[in-house]
Design a protein around this motif. Structure first.
Motif, short mmCIF file in Angstrom:
data_model
loop_
_atom_site.label_atom_id
_atom_site.label_comp_id
_atom_site.label_asym_id
_atom_site.label_seq_id
_atom_site.Cartn_x
_atom_site.Cartn_y
_atom_site.Cartn_z
N ILE A 105 -53.19 -3.90 -39.70
CA ILE A 105 -52.57 -3.28 -38.52
C ILE A 105 -51.07 -3.45 -38.67
N PRO A 106 -50.36 -2.38 -39.13
CA PRO A 106 -48.91 -2.51 -39.36
C PRO A 106 -48.14 -2.85 -38.10
N ASP A 107 -48.58 -2.28 -36.95
CA ASP A 107 -47.88 -2.55 -35.69
C ASP A 107 -48.94 -2.74 -34.61
N THR A 108 -49.11 -3.96 -34.18
CA THR A 108 -50.18 -4.28 -33.25
C THR A 108 -50.00 -3.61 -31.90
N LEU A 109 -48.73 -3.33 -31.49
CA LEU A 109 -48.51 -2.73 -30.19
C LEU A 109 -48.99 -1.29 -30.14
N ARG A 110 -49.18 -0.72 -31.33
CA ARG A 110 -49.63 0.67 -31.39
C ARG A 110 -51.14 0.75 -31.64
N ASP A 111 -51.80 -0.43 -31.65
CA ASP A 111 -53.25 -0.46 -31.82
C ASP A 111 -53.89 -0.77 -30.48
N PRO A 112 -54.80 0.09 -29.98
CA PRO A 112 -55.33 -0.08 -28.62
C PRO A 112 -56.12 -1.38 -28.43
N VAL A 113 -56.74 -1.92 -29.49
CA VAL A 113 -57.50 -3.16 -29.35
C VAL A 113 -56.60 -4.36 -29.57
N ALA A 114 -55.81 -4.33 -30.64
CA ALA A 114 -54.96 -5.47 -30.99
C ALA A 114 -53.91 -5.74 -29.92
N LYS A 116 -54.10 -5.96 -26.90
CA LYS A 116 -54.56 -6.82 -25.81
C LYS A 116 -54.79 -8.26 -26.25
N ASN A 117 -54.67 -8.53 -27.55
CA ASN A 117 -54.93 -9.87 -28.05
C ASN A 117 -53.86 -10.84 -27.54
N PRO A 118 -54.25 -12.08 -27.16
CA PRO A 118 -53.26 -13.05 -26.65
C PRO A 118 -52.14 -13.35 -27.63
N LEU A 119 -52.43 -13.30 -28.94
CA LEU A 119 -51.38 -13.58 -29.92
C LEU A 119 -50.35 -12.44 -29.97
N VAL A 120 -50.79 -11.25 -29.53
CA VAL A 120 -49.90 -10.09 -29.52
C VAL A 120 -49.18 -9.98 -28.18
N ALA A 121 -49.97 -10.03 -27.12
CA ALA A 121 -49.40 -9.84 -25.79
C ALA A 121 -48.73 -11.10 -25.27
N GLY A 122 -48.98 -12.23 -25.85
CA GLY A 122 -48.45 -13.48 -25.36
C GLY A 122 -47.09 -13.83 -25.93
N GLU A 123 -46.75 -15.13 -25.78
CA GLU A 123 -45.42 -15.62 -26.16
C GLU A 123 -45.15 -15.46 -27.66
N GLY A 125 -46.07 -13.07 -29.73
CA GLY A 125 -45.62 -11.70 -29.99
C GLY A 125 -45.91 -11.21 -31.39
N VAL A 126 -47.13 -11.38 -31.87
CA VAL A 126 -47.50 -10.90 -33.21
C VAL A 126 -47.42 -9.37 -33.24
N VAL A 147 -53.17 -12.90 -42.17
CA VAL A 147 -51.71 -13.10 -42.23
C VAL A 147 -51.10 -12.37 -41.04
N LEU A 148 -50.11 -13.00 -40.39
CA LEU A 148 -49.52 -12.47 -39.16
C LEU A 148 -47.99 -12.58 -39.24
N ASP A 149 -47.33 -11.59 -38.63
CA ASP A 149 -45.87 -11.62 -38.59
C ASP A 149 -45.41 -11.12 -37.23
N THR A 150 -44.22 -11.50 -36.88
CA THR A 150 -43.67 -11.06 -35.60
C THR A 150 -42.90 -9.74 -35.74
N LYS A 151 -42.93 -9.18 -36.95
CA LYS A 151 -42.29 -7.89 -37.20
C LYS A 151 -43.32 -6.91 -37.73
N PRO A 152 -43.24 -5.65 -37.35
CA PRO A 152 -44.13 -4.65 -37.94
C PRO A 152 -43.86 -4.53 -39.43
N ARG A 153 -44.89 -4.29 -40.23
CA ARG A 153 -44.74 -4.10 -41.67
C ARG A 153 -45.99 -3.45 -42.22
N SER A 154 -45.91 -3.04 -43.46
CA SER A 154 -47.07 -2.47 -44.14
C SER A 154 -47.24 -3.18 -45.46
#
Length: 480
Positions: A105-114, A116-123, A125-126, A147-154
């Motif tokens: 998932i290159p950008d979690t904010l653009r994924d409808p399921v991801a 809502k994840n606490p690691l994404v929506a929370g502090e 900010g994955v 693997v997780l990052d706080t920046k979008p990437r591919s």
């Protein structure tokens, strides 16, 4: 290896929601339980995989997770302190285990399921997430390497292959751990089986010993009678608590104020010998009530042992005696022998030593071995202060410190050297002490029976009986 996603990249197509098949999910959870890894302590092998993933992908966070029924449990977490587990829905790992290939998932904010994840929506900010499922050889997906990052990437296809390789390494570690667990469980089960077997053996030994002891006691008189003017003492020792011995003895009244006694030894041990022991003791008692003549009694026993099918081909040795009280004290004793070692008539002499005479009627044959067996008897007076000592061959076959059997000569010498009162109790106690001194223990059953005539001047109405049945091992030989 990675490259940051451009703000002008087109939005990815909406990923369809994957719903697990209930039957497949149940099988997957069973596989998770099979590996027994949930809630286990940190493990260096898994921690190194998470750290390697973080370095290879140049991300701040990498994890190894196991997906449970309602939670995502972190087996290893690099760069994610204080988090042990999160809820399964909505989830990143929960979606990743439903795929055959890696989830990127290159950008979690653009994924409808991801999104809502606490690691994404929370502090935290994955914004970037990639995961490869940990797949068992039978096709079940236990969890993921993430693997997780706080920046979008591919990432490239080679990157996803590397992530899959890391997931395979995790599975290899889990398989090694499972093999070790199975080996440990097998060893524990083996030890448990051995422990249970040992306990059962001990229970069986105790049951056999209790049965043998109970059976043995039924073959012996529970107590000797009190005979006016006579002191009686006996002792019985079985060489093994697991075997029923073949030695037997008894003292009982017959007609006209007379008393009968016997002592014998059946060939062998165990149930067959016990059968013959019971038959011999019963026969001797019944025969003596009909005709107490000692030779006649032994002839009757010989006939019964040869004709009774329960006796088989077993025979015995026996001494049978008849006591007739005399006026003024003492008893006339008539003793018949059937192949048994001699009894010993003992009395103190004027020098203070003990006079010892073997009572050995000539011609007595084994009982139950030959149809035309002959038996011999001897008659003598047992006067006040005198005693009669009977025994089975377990006593004379005991070996001394020099390795030789005690034998009849050794027993005679022992009786000659006795000091102190010449009573039935003292004779038996001294013989028990002698057996206790045998260095290698007693190899056969031992029965002892002693009679002594009381002095009418000191104890005109005396009648003393002592009974001891011992089934302890030879090193604990003693009266109970």
């Amino acid at each position: 290896m990675t490259q940051q996603a451009s703000a002008t990249d087109p939005a990815p197509a909406r990923r369809p929601e994957l719903v697990p098949n209930p039957r497949a999910e149940a099988a997957r959870i069973a596989a998770v339980r099979r590996y027994d890894i949930l809630d286990t302590p940190p493990d260096g092998a898994f921690d190194r995989v998470a750290a390697m993933a973080a370095r290879l992908f140049d991300v701040p966070v990498a994890t190894v997770t196991i997906v449970d029924t309602d939670r995502i449990w972190f087996k290893a977490a690099h760069g994610l302190e204080g988090v042990k587990e999160i809820g399964r829905d909505p989830g990143l790992c929960g979606s990743a285990i439903l795929r055959d290939d890696a989830l990127v998932i290159p950008d979690t904010l653009r994924d409808p399921v991801a999104a809502k994840n606490p690691l994404v929506a929370g502090e935290m900010g994955v914004r970037f997430y990639a995961a490869a499922p940990i797949i068992t050889p039978d096709g079940h997906r236990l969890g993921t390497v993430n693997v997780l990052d706080t920046k979008p990437r591919s990432i490239t296809e080679d990157d996803t292959a590397t992530l899959a390789d890391l997931a395979a390494i995790v599975l290899d570690e889990m398989e090694l751990r499972l093999s070790a667990l199975r080996a440990l469980r097998h060893e524990q089960e083996r030890r448990e089986v051995e422990r249970a077997a040992r306990e059962q053996v001990e229970k069986d030994k105790a049951a056999i010993a209790a049965f043998a002891s109970t059976l043995q006691r039924t073959l012996l008189p529970p107590a000797l009678p009190v005979v006016p003017g006579l002191e009686l003492a006996c002792h019985y020792h079985t060489a093994s608590v697991h075997d029923v011995g073949g030695d037997f003895y008894d003292v009982f009244p017959v007609d006209g104020g007379r008393w009968a006694f016997f002592l014998g030894d059946v060939c062998g041990k165990g149930p067959e010998a016990a059968t013959v022991t019971a038959l011999a003791r019963h026969t001797l008692r019944v025969a003596a009530q009909i005709d107490p003549d000692p030779v006649t009694v032994l002839r009757t026993l010989n006939t019964v042992l040869l004709t009774d099918v329960t006796a088989g081909s077993r025979f015995c040795t026996a001494l049978f005696g008849l006591l007739s009280p005399q006026e003024g004290g003492g008893f006339t004793v008539t003793v018949a022998t059937g192949g048994h070692p001699p009894a010993y008539h003992v009395r103190p002499d004027d020098s203070g030593a003990v006079w010892v005479k073997a009572v050995r009627p000539k011609g007595g044959m084994l009982v139950g071995a030959f149809p035309q067996a002959s038996f011999a008897q001897a008659t003598f007076l047992l006067a006040p202060g005198e005693g009669l000592f009977l025994y089975t061959d377990g006593l004379t076959e005991a070996r001394t410190t020099q390795g030789a059997m005690l034998g009849e000569d050794g027993l005679t010498g022992f009786l000659h050297q006795r000091t102190g009162p010449l009573t039935a109790t003292a004779l038996v106690e001294d013989a028990v002490t002698l057996l206790a001194s045998v260095p290698d223990g007693v190899g056969d059953d031992v029965a002892l029976l002693a009679l002594s005539v009381s002095d009418p001047e000191t104890a005109p109405d005396a009648g003393v009986a002592a009974t001891a049945h011992t089934t302890a091992a030879p090193e604990h030989f003693g009266q109970e």
